[in-house]
Design an enzyme around this catalytic site. Structure first.
Site: not given
Length: 373
Positions: A94, A167, A218, A288, A310-312
């Site tokens: 990360y 989120n 699914r 993901m 975008f990264w908070l």
């Protein structure tokens, strides 16, 4: 594993947020910031000493609580979720890595127990959430700097407070910051069942935006579709349906999206790009699939599409603490009006953390794992 200069800048700040002394008597970074009392309180925390598989490296330990300094706040953690970024941080891949050993968890809600003599903005009984990532929320109690916390109203549901700081903030900023969308415009996203995805659906609906929501196929796809539509999703389609030629008829009933939100990468992101209107923007905030975003030359040239990220955590660095507080209050208003609810959650006692970690890493798990203290 990828490491950027941000990691090294953040490690110094992360040391200030620990608020714990090792019960073994070893003196880590926290010991230089706080002096232990004669009989320090014992708390439980989920700690990892090195990076790796969370199920193998995370341990429940008894730690000593640091003394409360003049600008410090002692809190009791009420609830803390397990997010993908938490898992990535433990694995070591990360953009922000606290110095080890570290307490896991970047999000949660706590109640103030005591405050230092110089604290003016908080009082016992207040609810607070972390101001930044790296705080370490998977623990029963902690001592933090007042600046590391943001007060939130205690009249909102506990699960909403515990899951609001990452989120929903990401969802709101992506909807507001990249395209000037108007009511009736459409947005397309993948990973629509994720925490961000569910927040996007609800916030977009509150703004009058129409959402096209892509999910993996699914066995219980109809059940999932019904649940997302109950949140405000207009259309729910599978990755396979997104690739079909019939998608060209899809936009006879609704406008082509000007904004795409990508949390998957790989083929899924390529398909999102294909659906964008000319001049549209795809914002990537996750990966993901662990595959690169691939954009065809023709889409970039002939449709003039834009690729953004975008990264908070970076957004917070670029904006003042007051602006983040304003964002939190905006989300609280949506929660109070019933326009933003917490994702489907499973509350798990802290001591059962192993099962919670395992569930959080399984595919097709629709329920977010929330640790309760």
């Amino acid at each position: 594993m990828w490491v950027c200069s941000t990691v090294w800048r953040e490690r110094t700040r992360a040391r200030q947020w620990r608020g714990l002394l090792p019960a073994s008597g070893c003196h880590g970074p926290a010991a230089s910031s706080y002096s232990a009392s004669a009989e320090p309180a014992r708390v439980r925390a989920l700690v990892y000493g090195h990076h790796g598989d969370p199920a193998k490296v995370v341990e429940l330990k008894n730690l000593e609580l640091a003394a409360v300094g003049g600008s410090d706040v002692r809190v009791k953690m009420l609830a803390a979720p397990i997010n993908p970024s938490d898992i990535n941080m433990i694995q070591g891949n990360y953009g922000l890595l606290p110095e080890l050993p570290a307490v896991g968890g970047n999000e949660g809600v706590a109640q103030v127990i005591a405050v230092g003599s110089n604290v003016t903005g908080l009082k016992p009984g207040d609810w607070v959430i972390p101001a930044n990532a790296g705080l370490g929320t998977w623990r029963t109690e902690a001592v933090f700097s007042e600046k590391a916390l943001i007060q939130v109203p205690s009249d909102i549901p506990l699960q909403s407070a515990a899951t609001m700081g990452v989120n929903p903030c990401t969802a709101y900023r992506m909807l507001m910051d990249f395209e000037q969308l108007q009511p009736g415009d459409s947005v397309i996203q993948n990973a629509s069942n994720s925490g961000v995805g569910q927040a996007v659906i609800q916030i977009a609906a509150a703004l009058g935006l129409r959402t096209i929501n892509v999910v993996r196929d699914r066995p219980d796809i109809q059940k999932l579709s019904d649940r997302l539509k109950s949140l405000g999703a207009e259309r729910v389609i599978t990755e396979e349906e997104l690739r079909r030629p019939e998608m060209k008829n899809f936009f006879k009933e609704m406008p082509q999206p000007r904004l795409a939100l990508n949390c998957v990468g790989g083929k899924s992101s390529t398909e999102l790009l294909r659906q964008l209107a000319r001049g549209g923007t795809m914002v990537t905030y996750g990966g993901m699939a662990k595959q690169p975003v691939i954009a065809s030359v023709s889409l970039l040239i002939f449709k003039d599409l834009k690729l953004r990220g975008f990264w908070l955590s970076q957004w917070k660095k670029d904006h003042s603490p007051d602006q983040f507080k304003e964002l939190i209050l905006t989300l609280c208003d949506l929660i109070r009006r019933g326009q933003l609810t917490a994702p489907a959650c499973s509350q798990v006692p802290l001591q059962d953390y192993q099962s919670a970690l395992e569930a959080s890493m399984k595919p097709f798990i629709s329920s977010k794992q929330i640790l309760t203290m």
